[in-house]
Design a protein around this motif. Structure first.
Motif, PDB file in Angstrom:
ATOM      1  N   MET A   1       0.889  -1.179   0.011  1.00  0.00           N
ATOM      2  CA  MET A   1      -0.013   0.031  -0.165  1.00  0.00           C
ATOM      3  C   MET A   1       0.762   1.149  -0.061  1.00  0.00           C
ATOM      4  SD  MET A   1      -3.139   0.896   2.593  1.00  0.00           S
ATOM      5  CE  MET A   1      -4.055  -0.644   2.155  1.00  0.00           C
ATOM      6  N   GLN A   2       0.464   2.114  -1.003  1.00  0.00           N
ATOM      7  CA  GLN A   2       1.604   3.267  -0.949  1.00  0.00           C
ATOM      8  C   GLN A   2       0.672   4.576  -0.595  1.00  0.00           C
ATOM      9  OE1 GLN A   2       2.915   3.548  -5.045  1.00  0.00           O
ATOM     10  NE2 GLN A   2       4.628   2.196  -4.456  1.00  0.00           N
ATOM     11  N   MET A   3       1.181   5.424  -0.069  1.00  0.00           N
ATOM     12  CA  MET A   3       0.301   6.791   0.010  1.00  0.00           C
ATOM     13  C   MET A   3       0.313   7.572  -1.315  1.00  0.00           C
ATOM     14  SD  MET A   3       1.690  10.182   2.372  1.00  0.00           S
ATOM     15  CE  MET A   3       1.334   9.338   3.925  1.00  0.00           C
ATOM     16  N   LYS A   4      -0.615   8.129  -1.418  1.00  0.00           N
ATOM     17  CA  LYS A   4      -1.065   8.860  -2.806  1.00  0.00           C
ATOM     18  C   LYS A   4      -1.516  10.357  -2.244  1.00  0.00           C
ATOM     19  CE  LYS A   4      -2.049   4.585  -4.784  1.00  0.00           C
ATOM     20  NZ  LYS A   4      -2.788   3.922  -5.685  1.00  0.00           N
ATOM     21  N   LYS A   5      -1.499  11.081  -3.186  1.00  0.00           N
ATOM     22  CA  LYS A   5      -1.761  12.317  -3.246  1.00  0.00           C
ATOM     23  C   LYS A   5      -2.666  12.896  -4.190  1.00  0.00           C
ATOM     24  CE  LYS A   5      -0.067  17.239  -2.527  1.00  0.00           C
ATOM     25  NZ  LYS A   5       1.286  17.929  -2.656  1.00  0.00           N
ATOM     26  N   CYS A   6      -3.531  13.623  -4.014  1.00  0.00           N
ATOM     27  CA  CYS A   6      -4.790  14.382  -5.048  1.00  0.00           C
ATOM     28  C   CYS A   6      -4.120  15.338  -5.633  1.00  0.00           C
ATOM     29  CB  CYS A   6      -6.051  14.676  -4.119  1.00  0.00           C
ATOM     30  SG  CYS A   6      -7.402  15.226  -5.179  1.00  0.00           S
ATOM     31  N   PRO A   7      -4.348  15.356  -6.933  1.00  0.00           N
ATOM     32  CA  PRO A   7      -3.620  16.515  -7.839  1.00  0.00           C
ATOM     33  C   PRO A   7      -4.385  17.551  -7.717  1.00  0.00           C
ATOM     34  CG  PRO A   7      -4.350  14.716  -9.327  1.00  0.00           C
ATOM     35  CD  PRO A   7      -4.738  14.077  -7.816  1.00  0.00           C
ATOM     36  N   LYS A   8      -5.804  17.341  -7.391  1.00  0.00           N
ATOM     37  CA  LYS A   8      -6.655  18.605  -7.204  1.00  0.00           C
ATOM     38  C   LYS A   8      -6.775  19.394  -6.023  1.00  0.00           C
ATOM     39  CE  LYS A   8     -11.532  19.155  -8.579  1.00  0.00           C
ATOM     40  NZ  LYS A   8     -12.781  19.021  -8.928  1.00  0.00           N
ATOM     41  N   CYS A   9      -6.995  18.648  -5.170  1.00  0.00           N
ATOM     42  CA  CYS A   9      -7.108  19.286  -3.667  1.00  0.00           C
ATOM     43  C   CYS A   9      -5.689  19.242  -2.775  1.00  0.00           C
ATOM     44  CB  CYS A   9      -8.177  18.801  -2.980  1.00  0.00           C
ATOM     45  SG  CYS A   9      -8.199  16.950  -2.531  1.00  0.00           S
ATOM     46  N   GLY A  10      -4.863  18.443  -3.198  1.00  0.00           N
ATOM     47  CA  GLY A  10      -3.731  18.245  -2.478  1.00  0.00           C
ATOM     48  C   GLY A  10      -3.650  17.555  -1.309  1.00  0.00           C
TER      49      GLY A  10
ATOM     50  N   TYR B   1      -3.726  13.987   1.127  1.00  0.00           N
ATOM     51  CA  TYR B   1      -2.982  12.576   1.053  1.00  0.00           C
ATOM     52  C   TYR B   1      -4.046  11.580   1.322  1.00  0.00           C
ATOM     53  CZ  TYR B   1       1.404  15.107   0.634  1.00  0.00           C
ATOM     54  OH  TYR B   1       2.390  15.837   0.278  1.00  0.00           O
ATOM     55  N   THR B   2      -3.928  10.374   0.964  1.00  0.00           N
ATOM     56  CA  THR B   2      -4.802   9.273   0.961  1.00  0.00           C
ATOM     57  C   THR B   2      -3.962   7.892   0.734  1.00  0.00           C
ATOM     58  OG1 THR B   2      -6.965   8.274   0.480  1.00  0.00           O
ATOM     59  CG2 THR B   2      -5.690   9.434  -1.361  1.00  0.00           C
ATOM     60  N   LEU B   3      -4.750   6.696   1.133  1.00  0.00           N
ATOM     61  CA  LEU B   3      -4.070   5.404   0.940  1.00  0.00           C
ATOM     62  C   LEU B   3      -5.087   4.829  -0.297  1.00  0.00           C
ATOM     63  CD1 LEU B   3      -2.889   4.169   4.528  1.00  0.00           C
ATOM     64  CD2 LEU B   3      -1.731   4.920   2.532  1.00  0.00           C
ATOM     65  N   LYS B   4      -6.148   5.491  -0.559  1.00  0.00           N
ATOM     66  CA  LYS B   4      -6.987   5.024  -1.550  1.00  0.00           C
ATOM     67  C   LYS B   4      -6.685   5.237  -2.859  1.00  0.00           C
ATOM     68  CE  LYS B   4     -10.485   4.817   2.108  1.00  0.00           C
ATOM     69  NZ  LYS B   4     -10.469   3.494   2.281  1.00  0.00           N
ATOM     70  N   GLU B   5      -7.271   4.747  -3.843  1.00  0.00           N
ATOM     71  CA  GLU B   5      -7.165   4.977  -5.380  1.00  0.00           C
ATOM     72  C   GLU B   5      -7.669   6.562  -5.643  1.00  0.00           C
ATOM     73  OE1 GLU B   5      -5.706   3.852  -8.143  1.00  0.00           O
ATOM     74  OE2 GLU B   5      -4.682   2.493  -6.890  1.00  0.00           O
TER      75      GLU B   5
ATOM     76  N   ASN C   1     -13.135  13.110  -5.211  1.00  0.00           N
ATOM     77  CA  ASN C   1     -13.220  11.809  -5.977  1.00  0.00           C
ATOM     78  C   ASN C   1     -12.396  12.018  -7.340  1.00  0.00           C
ATOM     79  OD1 ASN C   1     -14.250   9.434  -6.043  1.00  0.00           O
ATOM     80  ND2 ASN C   1     -16.307   9.970  -7.461  1.00  0.00           N
ATOM     81  N   GLU C   2     -11.227  12.539  -7.104  1.00  0.00           N
ATOM     82  CA  GLU C   2     -10.181  12.713  -8.162  1.00  0.00           C
ATOM     83  C   GLU C   2      -9.279  11.482  -7.912  1.00  0.00           C
ATOM     84  OE1 GLU C   2      -8.672  14.559 -11.578  1.00  0.00           O
ATOM     85  OE2 GLU C   2     -10.566  15.332 -10.276  1.00  0.00           O
ATOM     86  N   LYS C   3      -8.929  10.980  -8.970  1.00  0.00           N
ATOM     87  CA  LYS C   3      -7.831   9.983  -8.903  1.00  0.00           C
ATOM     88  C   LYS C   3      -6.584  10.226  -8.519  1.00  0.00           C
ATOM     89  CE  LYS C   3      -5.731   6.110 -11.694  1.00  0.00           C
ATOM     90  NZ  LYS C   3      -6.164   5.035 -11.092  1.00  0.00           N
ATOM     91  N   ALA C   4      -6.174   9.839  -7.390  1.00  0.00           N
ATOM     92  CA  ALA C   4      -4.870  10.013  -6.708  1.00  0.00           C
ATOM     93  C   ALA C   4      -3.696   9.368  -7.239  1.00  0.00           C
ATOM     94  CB  ALA C   4      -5.040   9.768  -5.400  1.00  0.00           C
ATOM     95  N   GLY C   5      -2.662  10.156  -7.335  1.00  0.00           N
ATOM     96  CA  GLY C   5      -1.255   9.850  -7.711  1.00  0.00           C
ATOM     97  C   GLY C   5      -0.508   9.424  -6.801  1.00  0.00           C
TER      98      GLY C   5
END
Length: 52
Positions: free
Chosen positions: A1-10, A12-16, A22-26
Motif C-alpha cells: 500500500m502506497q501513500m497517494k496525493k490528490c492532484p486537485k485538492c492536494g 493525501y490518502t491511501l485509496k485510489e 473523487n479525483e484519481k490520486a497519484g
C-alpha cells in the motif's frame, strides 16, 4: 500500500481516489537520484529565495 496525493485538492490518502473530490490520486515519490541533476540549479535558486 502506497501513500497517494490528490492532484486537485492536494490531500493525501491511501485509496485510489480522493475522498473529498473523487479525483484519481497519484503516487507520491521523490525523484530518483542522479549525479547529472538537470533541475538542481533551479531547486537551489528556489531554496535560496525562500530562505530570505
Amino acid at each position: 500500500m502506497q501513500m497517494k496525493k490528490c492532484p486537485k485538492c492536494g490531500k493525501y490518502t491511501l485509496k485510489e481516489y480522493c475522498i473529498d473530490c473523487n479525483e484519481k490520486a497519484g503516487t507520491v515519490k521523490p525523484p530518483r537520484f542522479s549525479p547529472v541533476d538537470k533541475y538542481g540549479k533551479y531547486r537551489r535558486m528556489l531554496k535560496k529565495s525562500l530562505k530570505k
